[in-house]
Write a protein that holds these residues in place. Structure first.
Motif, PDB file in Angstrom:
ATOM      1  N   GLU A  55       0.837  -1.214   0.000  1.00 41.01           N
ATOM      2  CA  GLU A  55       0.000   0.000   0.000  1.00 41.01           C
ATOM      3  C   GLU A  55       0.869   1.261   0.000  1.00 41.01           C
ATOM      4  O   GLU A  55       0.515   2.275  -0.595  1.00 41.01           O
ATOM      5  CB  GLU A  55      -0.915   0.001   1.231  1.00 41.01           C
ATOM      6  CG  GLU A  55      -2.090  -0.948   1.099  1.00 41.01           C
ATOM      7  CD  GLU A  55      -2.997  -0.929   2.310  1.00 41.01           C
ATOM      8  OE1 GLU A  55      -2.794  -0.097   3.221  1.00 41.01           O
ATOM      9  OE2 GLU A  55      -3.923  -1.761   2.352  1.00 41.01           O
ATOM     10  N   SER A  56       2.015   1.168   0.668  1.00 42.34           N
ATOM     11  CA  SER A  56       2.905   2.335   0.740  1.00 42.34           C
ATOM     12  C   SER A  56       3.363   2.747  -0.661  1.00 42.34           C
ATOM     13  O   SER A  56       3.517   3.930  -0.950  1.00 42.34           O
ATOM     14  CB  SER A  56       4.112   2.033   1.619  1.00 42.34           C
ATOM     15  OG  SER A  56       4.865   0.969   1.081  1.00 42.34           O
ATOM     16  N   TYR A  59       0.496   4.543  -2.441  1.00 41.24           N
ATOM     17  CA  TYR A  59       0.367   5.904  -1.898  1.00 41.24           C
ATOM     18  C   TYR A  59       1.502   6.796  -2.417  1.00 41.24           C
ATOM     19  O   TYR A  59       1.278   7.965  -2.741  1.00 41.24           O
ATOM     20  CB  TYR A  59       0.402   5.846  -0.368  1.00 41.24           C
ATOM     21  CG  TYR A  59       0.060   7.143   0.314  1.00 41.24           C
ATOM     22  CD1 TYR A  59      -1.203   7.711   0.169  1.00 41.24           C
ATOM     23  CD2 TYR A  59       0.982   7.781   1.115  1.00 41.24           C
ATOM     24  CE1 TYR A  59      -1.530   8.888   0.798  1.00 41.24           C
ATOM     25  CE2 TYR A  59       0.662   8.973   1.772  1.00 41.24           C
ATOM     26  CZ  TYR A  59      -0.589   9.520   1.607  1.00 41.24           C
ATOM     27  OH  TYR A  59      -0.901  10.679   2.234  1.00 41.24           O
ATOM     28  N   LEU A  70      -5.873  13.001  -4.463  1.00 40.68           N
ATOM     29  CA  LEU A  70      -6.524  12.244  -3.389  1.00 40.68           C
ATOM     30  C   LEU A  70      -7.777  12.962  -2.911  1.00 40.68           C
ATOM     31  O   LEU A  70      -8.529  12.428  -2.108  1.00 40.68           O
ATOM     32  CB  LEU A  70      -5.567  12.052  -2.206  1.00 40.68           C
ATOM     33  CG  LEU A  70      -4.221  11.400  -2.503  1.00 40.68           C
ATOM     34  CD1 LEU A  70      -3.513  11.049  -1.222  1.00 40.68           C
ATOM     35  CD2 LEU A  70      -4.382  10.160  -3.357  1.00 40.68           C
TER      36      LEU A  70
ATOM     37  N   PRO B 159       1.378   4.572   4.392  1.00 44.55           N
ATOM     38  CA  PRO B 159       0.370   4.900   3.392  1.00 44.55           C
ATOM     39  C   PRO B 159      -0.851   5.596   3.995  1.00 44.55           C
ATOM     40  O   PRO B 159      -1.262   5.264   5.105  1.00 44.55           O
ATOM     41  CB  PRO B 159      -0.011   3.532   2.798  1.00 44.55           C
ATOM     42  CG  PRO B 159       0.496   2.521   3.752  1.00 44.55           C
ATOM     43  CD  PRO B 159       1.653   3.132   4.462  1.00 44.55           C
ATOM     44  N   PHE B 160      -1.369   6.552   3.272  1.00 45.88           N
ATOM     45  CA  PHE B 160      -2.558   7.335   3.637  1.00 45.88           C
ATOM     46  C   PHE B 160      -2.358   8.125   4.919  1.00 45.88           C
ATOM     47  O   PHE B 160      -3.319   8.620   5.516  1.00 45.88           O
ATOM     48  CB  PHE B 160      -3.801   6.423   3.756  1.00 45.88           C
ATOM     49  CG  PHE B 160      -3.901   5.424   2.638  1.00 45.88           C
ATOM     50  CD1 PHE B 160      -4.142   5.852   1.348  1.00 45.88           C
ATOM     51  CD2 PHE B 160      -3.704   4.069   2.861  1.00 45.88           C
ATOM     52  CE1 PHE B 160      -4.197   4.946   0.298  1.00 45.88           C
ATOM     53  CE2 PHE B 160      -3.745   3.155   1.816  1.00 45.88           C
ATOM     54  CZ  PHE B 160      -4.003   3.601   0.532  1.00 45.88           C
ATOM     55  N   ASP B 161      -1.088   8.235   5.360  1.00 43.26           N
ATOM     56  CA  ASP B 161      -0.771   8.925   6.622  1.00 43.26           C
ATOM     57  C   ASP B 161      -1.592   8.380   7.782  1.00 43.26           C
ATOM     58  O   ASP B 161      -2.007   9.113   8.676  1.00 43.26           O
ATOM     59  CB  ASP B 161      -0.943  10.440   6.468  1.00 43.26           C
ATOM     60  CG  ASP B 161       0.198  11.045   5.672  1.00 43.26           C
ATOM     61  OD1 ASP B 161       1.334  10.996   6.154  1.00 43.26           O
ATOM     62  OD2 ASP B 161      -0.042  11.509   4.540  1.00 43.26           O
ATOM     63  N   GLU B 162      -1.840   7.076   7.727  1.00 48.78           N
ATOM     64  CA  GLU B 162      -2.552   6.398   8.812  1.00 48.78           C
ATOM     65  C   GLU B 162      -1.570   5.422   9.471  1.00 48.78           C
ATOM     66  O   GLU B 162      -0.549   5.097   8.883  1.00 48.78           O
ATOM     67  CB  GLU B 162      -3.703   5.561   8.223  1.00 48.78           C
ATOM     68  CG  GLU B 162      -4.859   6.367   7.698  1.00 48.78           C
ATOM     69  CD  GLU B 162      -5.816   5.499   6.877  1.00 48.78           C
ATOM     70  OE1 GLU B 162      -5.567   4.289   6.755  1.00 48.78           O
ATOM     71  OE2 GLU B 162      -6.799   6.068   6.370  1.00 48.78           O
TER      72      GLU B 162
END
Lengths: 156, 250
Positions: A55-56, A59, A70, B159-162
């Motif tokens: 996922e990183s 992103y 986004l 990811p997604f700053d989460e």
């Protein structure tokens, strides 16, 4: 209405049109961007799962490219040029008019989800300065009066 | 074709294997080359530009990042030439402007006689973007963190700053960070990192926490099934094995 968040199934169907190869990442994200006008987190997670990419990484790519966003975007994107030629011919006043009519600042989307306002540095049509693009259409020699009329036309 | 090569390094002759990275050759020869992004366990990225050296292949001379330069032929290498020093001092000048209160950077700057430059006013930062953390996480097979955004805004983030779903709380990222910029907190049987909380596993012999529950869960999922022993920390396990071996021979 803002573009709706895609369901899990819709994204899975989109993914199925691409080979399960990490190299498909950007192509898939661009396709989602084109349909939904932004990249919803649920869709990005589904893409990561489908391509077996962290996922990183998804992103990282999604935040790297200007073509991907986004934040939900309006149906039509209004791009107003702030380049030298347009600036000299009064693009600032045109921008002020758009801000006043739509009630949004650059980078924002109207509450009805119709328009997103963006400023750009050149649209490559300096002879038509000041230039505004609404969706795919280019409009040259804009004035506060003309943009006001134009916005009214495209709103209806 | 022989795989052994002879390089001339600052007037000394040094032997190298064909394909070996120049930095490794220089280190083995005892030549001091400063580095920040390089880490012996990780693949090089050449992002800090401190390991620049001058190489001459006979046709031309150029500056290269020695951590990424494979030795493929006869070379003359200069690690202390005016050109190398100028480039290295330039890199350090920029680093010093941004990381003026980081001890490691201050020490490097002092060693190369680099002083702060008044007109360079950079926003202070605690991350070098050397990507050691990102590479360490990827090497562990998790890939829980990466860089996001670009240019001036570029930073390392989950990811997604989460709180990252793929993180197992191993702490490898914090371990390899040259500036200690990644915060890890431990207490009450928990480890906190990247905004997520992990359960610590304690050694049954010495009682020291040595890993996280999530690390073991991750290892068990790896094919082929790894034999995962949770009970003992690496030190106690070695002691245990040593005792068993000595016990079996007597």
């Amino acid at each position: 209405m803002l573009p709706k968040e895609p369901g899990e199934k819709e994204v899975q169907e989109l993914c199925a049109g691409h080979p399960q190869h990490p190299g498909e990442l950007l192509a898939l994200l661009l396709e989602i961007q084109e349909i939904y006008h932004y990249l919803p987190p649920t869709a990005m997670k589904e893409v990561a799962r489908y391509l077996a990419v962290p996922e990183s990484q998804v992103y990282a790519v999604a935040t790297f490219y200007k073509a991907l966003t986004l934040k939900p975007q309006g149906k039509k994107i209004i791009r107003i040029c702030q380049g030298t030629a347009c600036h000299l011919r009064g693009s600032s006043e045109v921008l002020e008019t758009i801000k006043e009519v739509l009630g949004i600042a650059p980078g924002e989307t109207t509450t009805d989800g119709c328009f997103t306002l963006e400023t750009v540095n050149c649209l490559g049509a300096c002879a038509l300065a000041p230039v505004v693009m609404i969706g795919d259409e280019t409009h040259g020699q804009m004035t506060p009066e003309r943009i006001r009329k134009l916005l009214q036309e495209v709103s209806t | 074709m022989s795989t052994k090569l002879e390089l001339k390094v600052n007037d000394n002759v040094v032997t190298a294997e064909r394909g070996e990275l120049l930095l490794d050759v220089l280190r083995r020869a005892g030549v001091l080359v400063p580095t920040l992004c390089e880490h012996p366990g990780l693949e090089g990225v050449g992002s800090c530009r401190l390991c620049l050296v001058e190489v001459n292949t006979g046709r031309r001379s150029q500056l290269v990042a020695s951590c990424l330069y494979p030795v493929e032929g006869e070379l003359t290498v200069l690690t202390d030439s005016p050109r190398v020093n100028e480039a290295r001092r330039f890199v350090l000048t920029l680093l010093l402007a941004r990381y003026s209160d980081v001890q490691l950077i201050e020490e490097l700057a002092r060693r190369y006689g680099v002083k702060p430059v008044e007109r360079l006013q950079a926003e202070p930062a605690d991350c070098l973007l050397c990507l050691r953390c990102v590479r360490a996480c990827a090497a562990q097979g998790n890939g829980a963190i990466a860089t996001c955004l670009r240019g001036r805004e570029k930073r390392v983030s989950p990811p997604f700053d989460e709180p990252p779903a793929d993180c197992v709380g191993c702490g490898a990222c914090a371990e390899v960070c040259p500036l200690g910029a990644i915060k890890v907190e431990e207490g009450e049987g928990k480890r906190r990192i990247w905004g997520r909380e992990f359960t610590l596993v304690h050694c049954q012999s010495c009682g020291e926490p040595f890993a996280t529950r999530e690390q073991f869960d991750y290892l068990r999922k790896q094919p082929p099934d790894l034999l995962v022993e949770e009970e003992l920390c690496p030190r106690c396990r070695k002691l245990d094995q040593a005792l068993r071996i000595s016990g079996s021979t007597t």
